[in-house]
Design an enzyme around this catalytic site. Sequence first.
Site, short mmCIF file in Angstrom:
data_model
loop_
_atom_site.label_atom_id
_atom_site.label_comp_id
_atom_site.label_asym_id
_atom_site.label_seq_id
_atom_site.Cartn_x
_atom_site.Cartn_y
_atom_site.Cartn_z
CB CYS A 10 -9.05 2.25 19.93
SG CYS A 10 -8.20 1.86 18.71
CB CYS A 43 -8.82 -1.39 20.42
SG CYS A 43 -6.85 -1.02 20.61
CB CYS A 58 -4.77 2.89 18.06
SG CYS A 58 -4.79 1.35 19.22
CB CYS A 87 -5.12 -1.95 17.22
SG CYS A 87 -6.95 -0.66 16.62
#
Lengths: 295, 292, 246
Positions: free
Chosen positions: A280, A274, A252, A249
């Site tokens: 997230c 995400c 994150c 991602c």
Amino acid sequence: MRAADLLVARRSGYNFAFLDEHSKREVRRALLKAVAIPGHQVPFAPRELPIALGWGTGGLQITLSLIGPRDVLKVIDQGSDDSVNAVNLRRLITRTTGVRTTTDTRRATIIQTRHRVPEESLRADQVLVFQVPYPEPLRRVEPSDVQTRRMHAEQDYSRLWVYLYEDIVRWGDVTIPHRYPVRVHGRYVMDPSPIPRWDVPKLHRSPTLGLFGAGREKRVYAIPPHTRVEPLEFDDHPFRVEDFGGERCRRCGSGRSFLSAIYDRATGRRYYVCSDTDYCERRIAGGAAQRAAAP
Amino acid sequence: MSIAPAPSAVPPAADAQPLLVLERLLKIYGEGCPDCVARTGPAAGTNVCPRCRSVVACGDLSLRLDPGEIFGIVGESGSGKSTLLRCLYFDETPTAGHAYLTPYEAGRVDVFAISPQRRRYVRHHLLGMVYQHPHLGLDLDTSAGGNIAEKMLMAGTRHVGRMRERARELLGRTEVPLDRMDEPPRRFSGGMQQRVQIAKTLANNPPLVLLDEVTTGQDVSVQARVLDLIRSLGRSLGLAMIAVSHDLGVIRLLAQRTAVMKNGRIVELGLTDQILEDPQHPYTQLLVSSQL
Amino acid sequence: MTDQSASAPILSVRGLTKTFRLHTLGGAEIRGCDGVSFDLAPGRFLALTGPNGSGKSSVLKCIYRTYLPTSGEIRYWPAEGPDVDLARADERRILVLRRREIGYVTQFLRVVPRVSVVDVVAEGLWHMGCDARTGRQVAREMLTRLEVRPHLWSVPPATFSAGEQQRVNLARALVLQPRLLLLDEPTASLDAAAVAVVIDLLRSLKTSGTAIIGVFHDVEPVRPLVDGIVRMQAGAGAIPAGRGHG
């Protein structure tokens, strides 16, 4: 119930949770049967609702029939709390009930979802309500309802298996991206709603009650807690979840959640984030807190 | 004179348990009334009950079939011969009657009276049906291999590789080119579709195969090839078969015993050569003398 | 007629009558054979003779059950189990006897088209449980004995000469070593040399215990093998004659 909430509900001019109590009871009756026969589609009589069929009326009626003043509601659409569909459904439910809402998966008691299972592990005191467009897993291979009902009754799932076989012969693997057919409690084959394959293993022996509602098709079905949920697979072609090829991602940094691909119009490049926004956000916040706590 | 080793392994078939016992099969389309059976049949010259207008497609049919035997049923269209097969294959629900298959519960249980799930088991494990029209026995848009796999999937096989191996073996036996295994039979000729259907029928090694007018409507050369195939499969796999045809030539080629049907009744049952050379019933005599 | 000192009969025919009723011709009746009686012991050769239409072939076909006898009894003692009336036995029982004990050589070879000579001959062995290879091997040996030329073996016999077809026909029955062999004019289309081969084969069959009934227009070529003659007359019953078959 707090007086203020009741007031909200009354001010809307509708009964608590929009539906009249008899209608709710009929939906709950259907749900009880659905829980008693895991994976079996139970007919119910949908009510008129102020949202269009196909926009989550099945899931909505389940939520409205179950929700109480002390419940904490979370509504997501493809993992996001902020999409138009989720916002509208949440608004309808809160205006007619006054219940608290949350985006935090851990705090919710009822989670209504379209096309995702939250990444966060769910608990026995939570209920997951799925919005279902096509409840019939055999529709891929059989157009007639009379026939699909007979096939379920006789456990005749061979044509669905042939569909998977043909997929493997043609493409080398089963190509079904979502709505992957699962067998529930070793008996009924069930459509888990258009969740990605990623989410299918989360249903297996989950402590959370899963309820599925299809408003247009007038069906509800259920996965009781701790029930076996097995994707259809061949001995030599086991079921596999999506592979993101090591991508993470971009927000994150998660490498262990279901990712959505996003095209950057400016650069023409593809990146991943995400799909579950709550998950997230919490990871980002947690990361910030960690950084803040660091000396 | 040198002779093969004495085939002492073969059981004395007539004393052995028959493979199939069919007792008093009755199939009426319509309301039915107490007079239906009495007022229809060859003597009445019709299978339509004059009182209630119901059609007595099969009136009180009984027969026994030995393992490995090929039994012929001949008669004109509407005589009830295909209905008999469809009842045996559970495509139709009999109005009355009993059927016992020795491989199912040692022949002690009437398969007409078992649950739909058990019927499915019998249908897919113990029986095979080759329909006149391949589209009834095949999904023409699913590959030839997929059609064969379907039968095996019904029997619980969950291994793609093994199913493909078996499909190759069966298509080889039925002379379907293996490089066409993954093509849908819709693209095949009628004769080849019929051979795929036969291969599919054999997927689970059923002891009894039902053949419904398998060569009707095909070119003569295709007919010959399909009949040769059925004969050689019957011999090499020891299959018992019931072959229904309106064509005495087909019956002569395939069957050791033959039943002649008219107006929903068996009017004559005998050795096939006796039926052909010494027919007893007026209708059989007419049938035999009308042969081209 | 029966020689009690010989072994017990394998076949006993009593009052065998066959009448054809032709429904398509307004129920006209045609006499096949009428009141035929004889006994036959293992290893014996009985000849049926008489003019055309005297019902010789009808007798064979009744015994084989290609014809359903109208009246009379055809008692047969199988290798195992109790005796059976072939005129009335269940067809399934008849089929078993045909497969294992009773052979029939028809006047004309009638076979499934497109099947090679070797397979035509081997087929009966396969039905008895013989594997494909052994069956063909035994068939080839029999064809060799009957002097069917090897280059014909893989060809369907439809285009063969009458003599060659007849040899294939004989091979098909003889290869099974039946206990009872029915022959309908087996030597009619054979030359003298071939007849000699057939006689030789029939003699060895007789020696091994096979009982034989042969229909002959002219019994002379097989006379040395014949133990008894039944002379039949058109429209009448059988008149036993000759030296009996004791």
